[in-house]
Motif scaffolding. Structure first.
Motif, PDB file in Angstrom:
ATOM      1  N   PRO A 169       0.841  -1.209   0.000  1.00 19.64           N
ATOM      2  CA  PRO A 169       0.000   0.000   0.000  1.00 19.64           C
ATOM      3  C   PRO A 169       0.867   1.245   0.000  1.00 19.64           C
ATOM      4  CG  PRO A 169      -0.011  -1.026   2.164  1.00 19.64           C
ATOM      5  CD  PRO A 169       0.759  -1.925   1.272  1.00 19.64           C
ATOM      6  N   PRO A 175      -1.973  12.414   5.152  1.00 21.21           N
ATOM      7  CA  PRO A 175      -2.747  13.546   4.612  1.00 21.21           C
ATOM      8  C   PRO A 175      -3.617  14.223   5.661  1.00 21.21           C
ATOM      9  CG  PRO A 175      -2.995  11.612   3.229  1.00 21.21           C
ATOM     10  CD  PRO A 175      -2.242  11.170   4.420  1.00 21.21           C
ATOM     11  N   GLN A 183      -7.933  11.620   0.533  1.00 22.76           N
ATOM     12  CA  GLN A 183      -6.921  10.817  -0.146  1.00 22.76           C
ATOM     13  C   GLN A 183      -7.629   9.726  -0.935  1.00 22.76           C
ATOM     14  OE1 GLN A 183      -4.814   8.199   2.750  1.00 22.76           O
ATOM     15  NE2 GLN A 183      -5.774   9.532   4.248  1.00 22.76           N
ATOM     16  N   GLN A 206      -8.940  -0.695   2.157  1.00 21.97           N
ATOM     17  CA  GLN A 206      -8.060  -1.850   2.010  1.00 21.97           C
ATOM     18  C   GLN A 206      -7.405  -2.193   3.343  1.00 21.97           C
ATOM     19  OE1 GLN A 206      -4.648   0.765  -0.089  1.00 21.97           O
ATOM     20  NE2 GLN A 206      -6.054  -0.268  -1.440  1.00 21.97           N
ATOM     21  N   LEU A 253      -0.905  -4.705   5.079  1.00 24.29           N
ATOM     22  CA  LEU A 253      -0.196  -5.976   5.059  1.00 24.29           C
ATOM     23  C   LEU A 253       0.500  -6.177   6.384  1.00 24.29           C
ATOM     24  CD1 LEU A 253       1.441  -5.667   1.550  1.00 24.29           C
ATOM     25  CD2 LEU A 253      -0.619  -6.894   2.140  1.00 24.29           C
ATOM     26  N   ARG A 261       4.879  -8.907   4.733  1.00 25.68           N
ATOM     27  CA  ARG A 261       4.275  -8.585   3.431  1.00 25.68           C
ATOM     28  C   ARG A 261       3.804  -9.845   2.714  1.00 25.68           C
ATOM     29  NH1 ARG A 261       7.404  -4.032   1.338  1.00 25.68           N
ATOM     30  NH2 ARG A 261       6.650  -4.597  -0.731  1.00 25.68           N
TER      31      ARG A 261
END
Lengths: 220, 613
Positions: A138, A145, B144, B151, B154, B158
């Motif tokens: 990701p 932000p 954003q 989502q 991880l 990973r």
């Protein structure tokens, strides 16, 4: 004569590696073309299978730069209407020898993107059962932000608070100065205000002495 | 003719009609005034319409028989909501004072009612602003793409998604872990979390800048905060109706189940909803209407505001359920596709041979030929009704269900920003009334030096509230908010409302009150109003109070918690409260309610000692 014939027959038989028996070195592949492409879906036929074998050969060549894999080295079996099948990779030098699972996995992982793109599919619609897709990391921006937005909002709010407090203070000082002069006239008027004066004037901050600067006037 | 308790000295404590007329004509009153009628109406509407209208009313509607719920809601709105509203408006406009001032003028022993209102307003503003700070957090995080809750992150190697996220969902994970970092129980307080402290500071700072000069500043702010939610709701309505499955949501909401009308719980919930959604007994409405001119038509205002509140609740319910319908349909489609894929993969059938229309038929056939394999697959049952009725109230609606629906829409950040700005405006305009209900009684009680200006009072209130609200920024903060929500704003408000009506009808005198109204708006209140104030509304409030009290006292108090290690995860676990919570509950619910009799007693003793000397 016979032994010679036998000898001649054996190599081809050995060369055709039966992927049914060699399944421990093979991978099952499953394609979901209709789900992925909808109207743009193509039919799965011999030519597509040829392309698949060619891309796997390409992947093996890319991984193992010394060996020259050919399309014939990729053996496919057990095709189903689902569009799933098994494949085995055989060594170019010795077609009887299957390449081990690990090497095939590494080769596929390295070129996964190219293989997917050849078929206009993704990791989800072109599955190699047993080879997990590499998860995309990701994107983490350097400054979160939300902190940026927070900084902007808090800055604006603080500026607003300061501005309002300062204008209040200035207004009150001006009113205090203006009130000194008419105050002497007011005292002569009726004391009607005195009755309700306490209840009403106390409740709001208009006539508060907090910001008064009495010293200025006593000096006169 | 009517029962009236003796009330000596009343005329000295309140301004007479002549005095009021003089003040009105000479404009000698130095109290703050509304710039125009629109400001007053917008402020009252903003106070009445809050987060509860968006996330409590639709839930109640759907869980109590859909369209049928509207019947008890409307009946109780007319019998309970509108009379109380009219009463508060009229008494504030007549006695020209905040809540403490009004009750003290009626009788000094009743000061406790005003003090109780102040305490309740204070306690509620603490946790309400914390919810607003969560809204701000989500708002800031909406700038954003992709949205952070769309989502799962991880894990360290990973290789896979974080386990807690994979087992529940990305929206759950973002809410419970990344936002709240919630602990497993209310005892486990964890530490303060800096990001929550920052957004809480932001929320209190924004509130301060809007309330800094009392209605002078809030009057300007409400032009935006009271109107923006309607615009956003309209945008969402249009957006919602164009999404697949939205109509099934609206149908689900309004499918009347007339049997629910027999259930007393339905009537109780309707009564409670009317009561809380009107902002009654907080003291804010009395304060706001005291800034009106004496001859303002408060009867008309009360009726108009009630109609607006009722209609807005329905409107919001339609919008919310259209989006919920969309989400439920998406989940149903996903569930079905998952099952179909599993079948195709197991039996190696061609794609498209099983689709939504022939799924059941095919499943039957395959179950007939190879039942063991079907068993082994463990296909999930996909029922759209289940998805539609998944518990959707409170913070769960806004921060989990709605955010999930938003991630499925195109241009998600835009919808997210709009949604959370709407929630922020709804909550902020309600808080204006709360702060008014705290600051004005503080000034009336004269506990702080008189020379301090309104800015200092408001600043002090906001600062103390911010510091006290830090308990909600701990890891267990979510559980504390739920605790406050259940106890701080329920029983005390019912007590206060009951005493308000008794005070005006029997201590102030219904005859005197009727004459006051005739002086103010030109005609006496008709028999309906008088019957409601004297008998009907107090009885309804008493009934709700008793039912609520009994149910809370008899049941074992539990709360729902997010426990990753529990067996039912991701469903919330039901944990019992620890023993010391009862002390907290007493402070939240008991102290404000008991303030009414205790202050009366205190004043009585003070009076007797004073006379004795």
């Amino acid at each position: 004569m016979f032994p010679l014939l036998l000898l001649l027959c054996l190599p081809p038989a050995l060369a055709a590696v039966d992927c049914n028996t060699e399944y421990k070195n093979g991978y099952q592949v499953r394609l979901s073309i209709k789900t992925a492409l909808g109207d743009q879906a193509y039919d799965w036929n011999e030519s597509e299978m040829f392309l698949f074998r060619a891309t796997i050969a390409f992947a093996m060549r890319k991984f193992n730069k010394t060996e020259a894999y050919e399309v014939s080295n990729i053996v496919v079996c057990n095709q189903t209407p689902r569009v799933s099948f098994w494949f085995i990779v055989t060594s170019p030098e010795d077609p009887a020898q299957a390449i081990s699972k690990n090497i095939v996995e590494q080769a596929v992982r390295e070129s996964r993107n190219r293989i997917n793109n050849a078929f206009l599919l993704t990791d989800k619609s072109l599955e190699f059962l047993g080879i997990p897709p590499t998860l995309a990391a990701p994107i983490i921006p350097a400054t979160p932000p939300w902190l940026i937005v927070f900084g902007v909002v808090i800055g604006a709010v603080c500026a607003g608070i300061v501005a309002l407090l300062v204008t209040s203070f200035v207004k009150r000082r001006r009113e205090k100065k203006a009130k000194v002069v008419p105050e002497e006239e007011d005292q002569a008027k009726g004391t009607d205000k005195a009755v309700t004066g306490e209840t009403f004037e106390d409740r709001n901050g208009v006539y508060n002495l907090g910001f008064a600067d009495d010293d200025r006037f006593t000096q006169l | 003719m009517k029962l009236k308790l003796p009330n000596p000295g009343l005329d000295e404590r309140i301004p007479s009609h002549a005095k009021l007329e003089k003040l009105e004509v000479e404009e000698a009153d130095s109290r703050p005034k509304w710039d125009n009628k629109a400001q007053y109406m917008l402020t009252c509407v903003g106070f009445c319409i809050g987060l509860g209208n968006v996330w409590r009313f639709p839930y109640l509607c759907q869980s109590h028989g859909g369209g049928a719920f509207i019947i008890p809601f409307l009946i109780l709105l007319v019998l309970e909501g509108v009379p109380l509203l009219f009463l508060e408006f009229a008494i504030g406009q007549r006695l020209r004072s905040g809540s403490v001032g009004v009750w003290r003028s009626i009788h000094p022993y009743l000061t406790g009612v005003g003090i109780a209102s102040m305490m309740v307003s204070f306690l509620v503003s603490l946790y309400y602003n914390t919810i607003l700070s969560w809204v701000i957090w989500y708002l800031f995080n909406s700038f954003q793409s992709p949205l952070p809750w769309s989502q799962c992150p991880l894990n360290e190697n990973r290789t896979a998604l974080v386990s807690e996220c994979a087992r529940s969902s990305s929206v759950d994970y973002f809410w419970y872990r990344e936002t709240l970092d919630t602990s497993a129980a209310i005892d486990d307080s964890g530490g303060l979390q800096w990001w929550l402290v920052l957004v809480s500071l932001c929320a209190w700072a924004v509130l301060y800048v809007c309330c800094i000069r009392g209605i002078e500043s809030t009057g300007k702010a409400v032009y935006v905060t009271s109107t923006l939610p309607y615009v956003v709701l309209l945008i969402f309505l249009i957006r919602g109706l164009t999404l697949k499955g939205s109509v099934s949501g609206i149908q689900f909401l309004f499918t009347p189940d007339v049997k629910e009308l027999m259930n007393p719980q339905t009537w109780l919930d309707a009564g409670a909803q009317v009561f809380y959604s009107f902002g009654l007994a907080w003291g804010g409405l009395i304060s706001f209407s005291s800034y009106n001119s004496v001859h303002n038509n408060c009867e008309q205002d009360a009726v108009i505001i009630s109609i607006i509140t009722g209609c807005t609740s329905l409107y919001a319910a339609i919008v919310i359920y259209s989006i919920i319908g969309f989400r439920a349909t998406e989940k149903f489609d996903d569930c079905l596709s998952g099952n179909i894929l599993a079948l195709l993969n197991t039996f190696d059938l061609a794609e498209g041979s099983i689709n939504e229309s022939n799924y059941d038929v095919e499943l039957q056939r395959l179950n007939g030929t190879s039942p063991d394999i079907i068993q082994g697959l463990q296909l999930r049952g996909c029922d759209i009704q289940t998805f539609l009725s998944e518990g959707v109230e409170g913070t769960g609606l806004a921060f989990i269900v709605f955010t999930e629906a938003i991630t499925k829409m195109p241009i998600s950040p835009l919808w997210s920003v709009l949604f959370f700005i709407m929630l922020f405006c709804l909550g902020l305009s309600s808080l204006f009334g709360n702060i008014e209900g705290v600051v004005v009684p503080l000034q009336d009680l004269k506990v702080l030096p008189k020379t301090w200006s309104k800015e200092v009072y408001t600043g002090l209130t906001c600062l103390v509230s911010f510091l006290m609200a830090l308990i909600f920024s701990q890891r267990s903060g979510n559980y504390w908010v739920a605790l406050f929500d259940t106890f701080a704003g329920s029983i005390p408000l019912l007590t206060i409302a009951f005493f308000e009506m008794i005070a005006v009808s029997y201590i102030y005198g219904i005859d005197r009150f009727s004459e006051d109204i005739e002086f103010m708006i030109g005609h006496k209140p008709n028999i309906f109003w008088r019957a409601s104030w004297m008998v009907i509304s107090p009885l309804i409030v008493l009934a709700i109070f008793i039912a609520y009290f009994v149910s809370k006292v008899t049941e074992e108090l539990t709360y729902t918690a997010w426990v990753p290690d529990s067996e039912n995860f991701p469903n919330l676990a039901n944990l019992p409260y620890p023993g010391w919570i009862y002390v907290i509950i007493f402070i939240l619910a008991g102290v404000p309610s008991l303030a009414v009799p205790f202050v009366a007693l205190f004043k009585y003793i003070q009076n007797r000692c004073g006379r004795g000397h």
